[in-house]
Enzyme design. Structure first.
Site, PDB file in Angstrom:
ATOM      1  N   LYS A   1      -6.525  -0.286   6.733  1.00 58.88           N
ATOM      2  CA  LYS A   1      -5.166   0.066   7.727  1.00 58.88           C
ATOM      3  C   LYS A   1      -5.000   1.503   7.806  1.00 58.88           C
ATOM      4  O   LYS A   1      -5.205   2.296   6.851  1.00 58.88           O
ATOM      5  CB  LYS A   1      -3.932  -0.533   6.843  1.00 58.88           C
ATOM      6  CG  LYS A   1      -2.508  -0.227   7.482  1.00 58.88           C
ATOM      7  CD  LYS A   1      -1.450  -0.375   6.673  1.00 58.88           C
ATOM      8  CE  LYS A   1      -0.657   1.066   6.463  1.00 58.88           C
ATOM      9  NZ  LYS A   1       0.692   0.661   6.077  1.00 58.88           N
TER      10      LYS A   1
ATOM     11  N   GLU B   1      -2.684   0.305  13.724  1.00 58.93           N
ATOM     12  CA  GLU B   1      -1.437   0.230  13.653  1.00 58.93           C
ATOM     13  C   GLU B   1      -0.703   1.456  14.308  1.00 58.93           C
ATOM     14  O   GLU B   1      -0.418   2.483  13.420  1.00 58.93           O
ATOM     15  CB  GLU B   1      -0.878   0.147  12.076  1.00 58.93           C
ATOM     16  CG  GLU B   1       0.838   0.135  11.911  1.00 58.93           C
ATOM     17  CD  GLU B   1       1.103  -0.292  10.291  1.00 58.93           C
ATOM     18  OE1 GLU B   1       0.202  -0.088   9.462  1.00 58.93           O
ATOM     19  OE2 GLU B   1       2.436  -0.073  10.008  1.00 58.93           O
TER      20      GLU B   1
ATOM     21  N   LYS C   1      -1.819  -4.330  14.622  1.00 58.80           N
ATOM     22  CA  LYS C   1      -0.384  -4.240  13.875  1.00 58.80           C
ATOM     23  C   LYS C   1       0.777  -3.301  14.285  1.00 58.80           C
ATOM     24  O   LYS C   1       0.963  -2.133  14.101  1.00 58.80           O
ATOM     25  CB  LYS C   1      -0.636  -3.748  12.262  1.00 58.80           C
ATOM     26  CG  LYS C   1       0.763  -3.783  11.311  1.00 58.80           C
ATOM     27  CD  LYS C   1       0.372  -3.481  10.086  1.00 58.80           C
ATOM     28  CE  LYS C   1       1.598  -3.327   9.202  1.00 58.80           C
ATOM     29  NZ  LYS C   1       1.313  -3.530   7.599  1.00 58.80           N
TER      30      LYS C   1
ATOM     31  N   SER D   1       2.137   4.424  -0.756  1.00 59.89           N
ATOM     32  CA  SER D   1       1.786   5.733  -1.361  1.00 59.89           C
ATOM     33  C   SER D   1       2.541   6.214  -2.644  1.00 59.89           C
ATOM     34  O   SER D   1       3.634   5.616  -2.936  1.00 59.89           O
ATOM     35  CB  SER D   1       1.679   6.945  -0.417  1.00 59.89           C
ATOM     36  OG  SER D   1       2.947   7.446  -0.230  1.00 59.89           O
TER      37      SER D   1
ATOM     38  N   ASP E   1       0.744  -1.298  -0.126  1.00 60.46           N
ATOM     39  CA  ASP E   1       0.131   0.110  -0.194  1.00 60.46           C
ATOM     40  C   ASP E   1       1.065   1.394  -0.013  1.00 60.46           C
ATOM     41  O   ASP E   1       0.496   2.350   0.480  1.00 60.46           O
ATOM     42  CB  ASP E   1      -0.759  -0.021   1.299  1.00 60.46           C
ATOM     43  CG  ASP E   1      -0.099  -0.004   2.629  1.00 60.46           C
ATOM     44  OD1 ASP E   1       0.780  -0.867   2.606  1.00 60.46           O
ATOM     45  OD2 ASP E   1      -0.433   0.492   3.521  1.00 60.46           O
TER      46      ASP E   1
ATOM     47  N   THR F   1       5.913   7.097  -1.963  1.00 58.57           N
ATOM     48  CA  THR F   1       6.939   6.027  -1.399  1.00 58.57           C
ATOM     49  C   THR F   1       7.462   5.096  -2.307  1.00 58.57           C
ATOM     50  O   THR F   1       8.682   4.683  -2.288  1.00 58.57           O
ATOM     51  CB  THR F   1       6.179   5.130  -0.282  1.00 58.57           C
ATOM     52  OG1 THR F   1       5.767   6.413   0.841  1.00 58.57           O
ATOM     53  CG2 THR F   1       7.191   4.217   0.588  1.00 58.57           C
TER      54      THR F   1
ATOM     55  N   SER G   1       2.609  -8.568   8.659  1.00 63.52           N
ATOM     56  CA  SER G   1       1.877  -7.701   7.534  1.00 63.52           C
ATOM     57  C   SER G   1       3.117  -6.834   7.074  1.00 63.52           C
ATOM     58  O   SER G   1       3.275  -5.678   7.444  1.00 63.52           O
ATOM     59  CB  SER G   1       0.961  -7.052   8.333  1.00 63.52           C
ATOM     60  OG  SER G   1       0.609  -6.048   7.380  1.00 63.52           O
TER      61      SER G   1
HETATM   62  P1  13P Z   1       7.139  -2.298   6.714  1.00 66.20           P
HETATM   63  O1  13P Z   1       6.743  -3.778   6.786  1.00 66.20           O
HETATM   64  O2  13P Z   1       7.988  -1.924   5.335  1.00 66.20           O
HETATM   65  O3  13P Z   1       7.187  -1.693   7.842  1.00 66.20           O
HETATM   66  O4  13P Z   1       5.759  -1.766   6.026  1.00 66.20           O
HETATM   67  C1  13P Z   1       4.410  -2.106   6.743  1.00 66.20           C
HETATM   68  C2  13P Z   1       3.396  -1.046   6.768  1.00 66.20           C
HETATM   69  O5  13P Z   1       2.454  -1.390   5.921  1.00 66.20           O
HETATM   70  C3  13P Z   1       3.768  -0.019   7.049  1.00 66.20           C
HETATM   71  O6  13P Z   1       2.491   0.915   7.414  1.00 66.20           O
END
Ligand code: 13P
Length: 339
Positions: A136, A177, A219, A26, A24, A29, A289
Protein backbone atom coordinates in the site's frame (compact mmCIF):
# COMPACT_ATOMS: atom_id res chain seq x y z
CA UNK A 1 6.17 -9.55 -14.08
CA UNK A 2 4.01 -12.67 -14.06
CA UNK A 3 0.63 -11.03 -14.52
CA UNK A 4 -1.49 -14.09 -13.93
CA UNK A 5 -0.16 -14.52 -10.39
CA UNK A 6 -0.82 -10.86 -9.62
CA UNK A 7 -4.35 -11.20 -10.95
CA UNK A 8 -4.99 -14.23 -8.76
CA UNK A 9 -3.94 -12.29 -5.65
CA UNK A 10 -5.94 -9.18 -6.61
CA UNK A 11 -9.03 -11.31 -7.28
CA UNK A 12 -8.61 -13.10 -3.96
CA UNK A 13 -8.52 -9.75 -2.16
CA UNK A 14 -11.98 -8.80 -3.42
CA UNK A 15 -13.69 -12.19 -3.60
CA UNK A 16 -16.46 -13.54 -1.38
CA UNK A 17 -17.70 -10.20 -0.02
CA UNK A 18 -14.52 -9.87 2.02
CA UNK A 19 -12.39 -6.77 2.53
CA UNK A 20 -9.16 -5.54 4.03
CA UNK A 21 -8.29 -4.67 7.60
CA UNK A 22 -5.90 -1.70 7.44
CA UNK A 23 -3.73 -2.22 10.52
CA UNK A 24 -0.67 -0.45 9.16
CA UNK A 25 -0.62 2.59 11.43
CA UNK A 26 2.90 3.97 11.75
CA UNK A 27 4.40 4.06 15.23
CA UNK A 28 3.41 7.73 15.58
CA UNK A 29 -0.20 7.13 14.52
CA UNK A 30 -0.79 4.10 16.74
CA UNK A 31 0.66 6.07 19.65
CA UNK A 32 -2.09 8.67 19.11
CA UNK A 33 -4.77 5.96 18.98
CA UNK A 34 -3.43 4.33 22.15
CA UNK A 35 -3.22 7.67 23.95
CA UNK A 36 -6.96 8.15 23.43
CA UNK A 37 -7.63 4.97 25.45
CA UNK A 38 -4.87 5.58 27.99
CA UNK A 39 -2.49 2.86 26.80
CA UNK A 40 1.28 3.41 26.53
CA UNK A 41 2.64 2.60 23.08
CA UNK A 42 5.49 0.10 23.36
CA UNK A 43 6.64 -2.61 20.99
CA UNK A 44 4.93 -5.13 23.27
CA UNK A 45 1.61 -3.25 23.60
CA UNK A 46 1.51 -2.79 19.84
CA UNK A 47 2.09 -6.51 19.39
CA UNK A 48 -0.61 -7.36 21.96
CA UNK A 49 -3.10 -5.13 20.15
CA UNK A 50 -2.37 -6.50 16.70
CA UNK A 51 -2.41 -10.03 18.15
CA UNK A 52 -5.89 -9.34 19.56
CA UNK A 53 -7.11 -8.18 16.14
CA UNK A 54 -5.54 -10.88 13.97
CA UNK A 55 -6.51 -13.82 16.19
CA UNK A 56 -10.17 -12.78 16.45
CA UNK A 57 -12.09 -16.04 15.89
CA UNK A 58 -13.75 -16.12 12.45
CA UNK A 59 -11.89 -13.12 11.04
CA UNK A 60 -11.22 -14.97 7.78
CA UNK A 61 -14.94 -15.11 6.99
CA UNK A 62 -15.04 -11.35 6.42
CA UNK A 63 -11.43 -10.27 5.93
CA UNK A 64 -9.40 -11.24 2.85
CA UNK A 65 -6.23 -9.33 3.68
CA UNK A 66 -4.51 -7.32 6.39
CA UNK A 67 -2.23 -4.35 5.78
CA UNK A 68 0.74 -4.55 8.14
CA UNK A 69 3.37 -2.02 9.16
CA UNK A 70 7.12 -2.72 8.95
CA UNK A 71 7.37 -3.46 12.68
CA UNK A 72 4.28 -5.70 12.63
CA UNK A 73 5.37 -7.93 9.74
CA UNK A 74 8.42 -8.79 11.84
CA UNK A 75 6.37 -9.58 14.97
CA UNK A 76 4.80 -12.85 16.10
CA UNK A 77 1.58 -14.03 17.70
CA UNK A 78 1.61 -14.83 21.41
CA UNK A 79 2.15 -18.47 20.35
CA UNK A 80 5.24 -17.35 18.42
CA UNK A 81 4.04 -17.65 14.82
CA UNK A 82 5.03 -14.71 12.59
CA UNK A 83 1.87 -12.64 11.98
CA UNK A 84 2.27 -12.96 8.20
CA UNK A 85 2.44 -16.77 8.40
CA UNK A 86 -0.45 -16.91 10.83
CA UNK A 87 -2.68 -14.86 8.50
CA UNK A 88 -1.61 -16.81 5.41
CA UNK A 89 -2.59 -20.00 7.23
CA UNK A 90 -6.11 -18.63 7.64
CA UNK A 91 -6.40 -17.75 3.94
CA UNK A 92 -5.90 -14.05 4.68
CA UNK A 93 -3.37 -12.32 2.41
CA UNK A 94 -0.71 -10.32 4.29
CA UNK A 95 0.11 -6.90 2.85
CA UNK A 96 2.54 -4.16 3.79
CA UNK A 97 2.54 -0.37 3.90
CA UNK A 98 5.64 0.72 2.00
CA UNK A 99 5.33 4.49 1.77
CA UNK A 100 7.33 6.57 4.23
CA UNK A 101 4.64 9.12 4.90
CA UNK A 102 3.42 12.41 3.45
CA UNK A 103 5.88 15.31 3.76
CA UNK A 104 5.54 19.03 2.87
CA UNK A 105 5.69 19.53 -0.89
CA UNK A 106 8.55 21.83 -1.90
CA UNK A 107 7.29 25.18 -3.25
CA UNK A 108 3.73 24.44 -2.11
CA UNK A 109 4.06 24.16 1.67
CA UNK A 110 0.33 23.62 2.36
CA UNK A 111 0.37 20.42 0.32
CA UNK A 112 2.03 17.06 0.77
CA UNK A 113 4.01 14.59 -1.27
CA UNK A 114 4.40 10.99 -0.22
CA UNK A 115 7.98 9.79 0.12
CA UNK A 116 9.53 6.31 0.05
CA UNK A 117 10.69 5.49 -3.49
CA UNK A 118 14.43 5.34 -2.73
CA UNK A 119 15.42 1.75 -1.94
CA UNK A 120 11.85 0.56 -2.54
CA UNK A 121 12.88 -2.20 -4.98
CA UNK A 122 15.07 -3.82 -2.31
CA UNK A 123 12.47 -3.35 0.46
CA UNK A 124 9.80 -5.03 -1.68
CA UNK A 125 12.06 -8.03 -2.22
CA UNK A 126 12.50 -8.37 1.53
CA UNK A 127 8.78 -7.97 2.23
CA UNK A 128 7.99 -10.66 -0.35
CA UNK A 129 10.30 -13.04 1.54
CA UNK A 130 8.51 -12.11 4.77
CA UNK A 131 5.21 -13.18 3.15
CA UNK A 132 3.67 -9.93 1.84
CA UNK A 133 1.73 -10.37 -1.41
CA UNK A 134 0.31 -6.86 -1.70
CA UNK A 135 1.47 -3.40 -0.70
CA UNK A 136 0.00 0.00 0.00
CA UNK A 137 1.09 3.57 -0.79
CA UNK A 138 -1.08 6.49 0.31
CA UNK A 139 -1.02 9.90 -1.33
CA UNK A 140 -2.99 12.73 0.28
CA UNK A 141 -4.71 15.53 -1.58
CA UNK A 142 -6.04 18.30 0.65
CA UNK A 143 -8.84 20.68 -0.32
CA UNK A 144 -9.06 24.35 0.63
CA UNK A 145 -9.56 27.60 -1.24
CA UNK A 146 -6.38 27.48 -3.35
CA UNK A 147 -5.47 23.82 -3.23
CA UNK A 148 -5.00 21.24 -4.56
CA UNK A 149 -2.66 22.50 -7.24
CA UNK A 150 -2.17 20.54 -10.47
CA UNK A 151 1.49 20.31 -9.43
CA UNK A 152 0.61 18.43 -6.22
CA UNK A 153 -1.79 16.07 -7.97
CA UNK A 154 0.73 15.26 -10.72
CA UNK A 155 3.66 14.78 -8.35
CA UNK A 156 1.68 12.38 -6.18
CA UNK A 157 0.22 10.53 -9.17
CA UNK A 158 3.69 10.00 -10.57
CA UNK A 159 5.02 8.66 -7.25
CA UNK A 160 2.02 6.29 -7.00
CA UNK A 161 2.72 4.97 -10.50
CA UNK A 162 6.45 4.47 -9.86
CA UNK A 163 5.58 2.59 -6.68
CA UNK A 164 2.96 0.46 -8.46
CA UNK A 165 5.38 -0.49 -11.26
CA UNK A 166 8.04 -1.52 -8.73
CA UNK A 167 5.49 -3.62 -6.81
CA UNK A 168 4.44 -5.53 -9.91
CA UNK A 169 8.07 -6.13 -10.83
CA UNK A 170 8.43 -7.75 -7.37
CA UNK A 171 5.24 -9.87 -7.83
CA UNK A 172 3.41 -7.78 -5.25
CA UNK A 173 -0.07 -6.36 -5.96
CA UNK A 174 -0.02 -2.57 -5.47
CA UNK A 175 -2.88 -0.88 -3.67
CA UNK A 176 -2.93 2.55 -5.28
CA UNK A 177 -4.35 4.96 -2.70
CA UNK A 178 -4.94 8.57 -3.73
CA UNK A 179 -6.90 10.00 -0.81
CA UNK A 180 -8.77 13.25 -1.28
CA UNK A 181 -9.17 14.30 2.35
CA UNK A 182 -12.57 15.00 3.88
CA UNK A 183 -11.19 17.73 6.19
CA UNK A 184 -12.65 21.16 5.50
CA UNK A 185 -15.98 22.84 4.83
CA UNK A 186 -16.28 22.16 1.08
CA UNK A 187 -19.37 20.55 -0.38
CA UNK A 188 -19.68 17.20 -2.11
CA UNK A 189 -19.42 18.86 -5.57
CA UNK A 190 -15.92 20.10 -4.78
CA UNK A 191 -14.88 16.67 -3.54
CA UNK A 192 -16.25 15.16 -6.76
CA UNK A 193 -14.33 17.60 -8.98
CA UNK A 194 -11.03 17.11 -7.12
CA UNK A 195 -11.49 13.32 -7.09
CA UNK A 196 -12.08 13.35 -10.86
CA UNK A 197 -8.86 15.36 -11.48
CA UNK A 198 -6.90 13.15 -9.12
CA UNK A 199 -8.07 9.87 -10.63
CA UNK A 200 -7.44 11.20 -14.13
CA UNK A 201 -3.83 12.03 -13.25
CA UNK A 202 -3.34 8.71 -11.45
CA UNK A 203 -4.59 6.56 -14.35
CA UNK A 204 -2.60 8.64 -16.87
CA UNK A 205 0.58 7.96 -14.89
CA UNK A 206 -0.25 4.29 -14.35
CA UNK A 207 -0.59 3.95 -18.11
CA UNK A 208 2.68 5.80 -18.76
CA UNK A 209 4.47 3.55 -16.27
CA UNK A 210 3.12 0.36 -17.84
CA UNK A 211 1.24 -0.75 -14.75
CA UNK A 212 -1.08 -3.72 -15.45
CA UNK A 213 -4.49 -2.64 -14.23
CA UNK A 214 -5.63 -6.27 -13.81
CA UNK A 215 -2.97 -6.73 -11.15
CA UNK A 216 -3.71 -3.75 -8.91
CA UNK A 217 -6.34 -2.54 -6.46
CA UNK A 218 -7.59 1.05 -6.22
CA UNK A 219 -8.17 2.45 -2.74
CA UNK A 220 -9.91 5.80 -3.14
CA UNK A 221 -11.88 8.12 -0.92
CA UNK A 222 -15.64 8.18 -1.29
CA UNK A 223 -17.10 11.32 -2.84
CA UNK A 224 -18.42 12.98 0.27
CA UNK A 225 -19.09 16.38 1.90
CA UNK A 226 -16.22 17.97 3.81
CA UNK A 227 -16.39 17.19 7.51
CA UNK A 228 -17.20 20.83 8.40
CA UNK A 229 -19.65 21.39 5.54
CA UNK A 230 -23.01 22.54 6.95
CA UNK A 231 -24.92 20.59 4.27
CA UNK A 232 -23.97 16.95 4.59
CA UNK A 233 -24.87 14.87 1.54
CA UNK A 234 -27.18 11.91 2.19
CA UNK A 235 -26.02 8.28 2.07
CA UNK A 236 -27.80 7.84 -1.26
CA UNK A 237 -26.17 10.96 -2.71
CA UNK A 238 -22.68 9.86 -1.61
CA UNK A 239 -23.25 6.46 -3.21
CA UNK A 240 -24.48 7.94 -6.50
CA UNK A 241 -21.77 10.61 -6.75
CA UNK A 242 -19.00 8.17 -5.87
CA UNK A 243 -20.15 5.71 -8.51
CA UNK A 244 -20.56 8.45 -11.10
CA UNK A 245 -16.99 9.68 -10.55
CA UNK A 246 -15.51 6.18 -10.48
CA UNK A 247 -17.33 5.14 -13.66
CA UNK A 248 -15.98 8.24 -15.38
CA UNK A 249 -12.37 7.66 -14.36
CA UNK A 250 -11.61 4.05 -13.40
CA UNK A 251 -11.10 1.53 -16.22
CA UNK A 252 -13.12 -1.68 -15.99
CA UNK A 253 -9.87 -3.72 -16.06
CA UNK A 254 -9.23 -2.79 -12.41
CA UNK A 255 -10.55 -5.82 -10.47
CA UNK A 256 -11.46 -4.08 -7.27
CA UNK A 257 -12.04 -0.77 -5.57
CA UNK A 258 -11.51 -1.00 -1.82
CA UNK A 259 -12.42 2.23 -0.08
CA UNK A 260 -10.67 3.92 2.82
CA UNK A 261 -12.88 5.26 5.60
CA UNK A 262 -11.01 8.55 5.97
CA UNK A 263 -12.59 9.75 9.22
CA UNK A 264 -16.20 8.68 8.61
CA UNK A 265 -17.93 7.05 11.55
CA UNK A 266 -17.91 3.25 11.50
CA UNK A 267 -21.64 3.01 10.78
CA UNK A 268 -21.63 5.62 8.03
CA UNK A 269 -18.66 4.02 6.25
CA UNK A 270 -20.64 0.75 6.21
CA UNK A 271 -23.88 2.41 5.08
CA UNK A 272 -22.13 4.20 2.19
CA UNK A 273 -20.49 1.02 0.92
CA UNK A 274 -23.79 -0.82 1.19
CA UNK A 275 -25.68 1.87 -0.75
CA UNK A 276 -23.16 1.61 -3.59
CA UNK A 277 -23.49 -2.15 -3.79
CA UNK A 278 -27.29 -1.86 -3.74
CA UNK A 279 -27.08 0.38 -6.82
CA UNK A 280 -24.94 -2.31 -8.54
CA UNK A 281 -24.27 -2.15 -12.29
CA UNK A 282 -20.56 -1.42 -12.00
CA UNK A 283 -17.65 -3.33 -13.54
CA UNK A 284 -15.42 -3.71 -10.45
CA UNK A 285 -15.92 -5.30 -7.05
CA UNK A 286 -16.59 -2.63 -4.43
CA UNK A 287 -15.27 -3.45 -0.99
CA UNK A 288 -13.60 -1.92 2.05
CA UNK A 289 -10.05 -1.37 3.26
CA UNK A 290 -10.87 0.43 6.48
CA UNK A 291 -8.56 1.40 9.28
CA UNK A 292 -10.38 3.57 11.79
CA UNK A 293 -13.88 2.42 10.74
CA UNK A 294 -12.96 -1.21 11.50
CA UNK A 295 -10.79 -0.67 14.55
CA UNK A 296 -12.26 2.22 16.57
CA UNK A 297 -14.95 0.22 18.39
CA UNK A 298 -12.59 -2.70 18.95
CA UNK A 299 -9.86 -0.47 20.37
CA UNK A 300 -12.37 1.14 22.70
CA UNK A 301 -13.65 -2.27 23.91
CA UNK A 302 -10.11 -3.65 24.41
CA UNK A 303 -8.61 -0.68 26.28
CA UNK A 304 -5.23 -2.41 26.48
CA UNK A 305 -6.41 -4.94 29.06
CA UNK A 306 -5.66 -8.62 28.53
CA UNK A 307 -8.97 -9.64 30.12
CA UNK A 308 -10.84 -7.48 27.59
CA UNK A 309 -9.32 -9.23 24.57
CA UNK A 310 -12.55 -11.08 23.78
CA UNK A 311 -14.59 -7.87 23.94
CA UNK A 312 -12.17 -6.24 21.50
CA UNK A 313 -12.37 -9.20 19.14
CA UNK A 314 -16.16 -9.29 19.29
CA UNK A 315 -16.34 -5.61 18.32
CA UNK A 316 -13.97 -6.16 15.40
CA UNK A 317 -15.88 -9.19 14.11
CA UNK A 318 -19.16 -7.29 14.35
CA UNK A 319 -17.81 -4.42 12.21
CA UNK A 320 -16.16 -6.80 9.76
CA UNK A 321 -19.43 -8.75 9.41
CA UNK A 322 -21.43 -5.55 8.82
CA UNK A 323 -18.97 -4.44 6.13
CA UNK A 324 -19.01 -7.85 4.50
CA UNK A 325 -22.81 -7.57 4.27
CA UNK A 326 -22.32 -4.10 2.77
CA UNK A 327 -20.22 -5.71 0.01
CA UNK A 328 -23.28 -7.80 -0.83
CA UNK A 329 -25.67 -4.85 -0.44
CA UNK A 330 -27.52 -6.65 2.36
CA UNK A 331 -26.48 -4.52 5.37
CA UNK A 332 -29.30 -3.11 7.50
CA UNK A 333 -29.29 -0.81 10.53
CA UNK A 334 -30.86 -3.71 12.48
CA UNK A 335 -27.51 -5.47 12.34
CA UNK A 336 -26.13 -2.75 14.60
CA UNK A 337 -28.94 -3.12 17.11
CA UNK A 338 -28.69 -6.91 17.12
CA UNK A 339 -25.12 -6.51 18.39
P1 13P B 1 -8.87 4.83 7.33
O1 13P B 1 -9.91 3.82 6.91
O2 13P B 1 -8.82 5.06 8.80
O3 13P B 1 -8.93 6.07 6.50
O4 13P B 1 -7.46 4.15 7.03
C1 13P B 1 -7.28 3.44 5.88
C2 13P B 1 -5.89 3.55 5.46
O5 13P B 1 -5.23 2.55 5.24
C3 13P B 1 -5.33 4.89 5.29
O6 13P B 1 -4.17 4.82 4.54
Amino acid sequence: MRLQELEVIAQKMVAGNRGLLAADESTGTIEKRFKAIGVASTEESRRAYRNMLFTAPGLEKFISGVILYDETIRQKTLSNVPFADYLTGLGIVPGIKVDKGAKPLANSPDEKITEGLDGLRERLQEYYKLGARFAKWRAVIDISENIPTGYCIRANAQALARYAALCQEAQIVPIVEPEVLMDGAHGIERCAAVTVSTLKAVFDELYTHGVALEGMILKPNMVISGMLCPHQASVEQVARETLRVLKERVPAAVPGIMFLSGGQSAELATAHLNAMNVLSNHPWKLSFSYGRALQAQSLEAWKGQADRQMAGQKALIHRAACNSSACAGTYTAQMEKAA
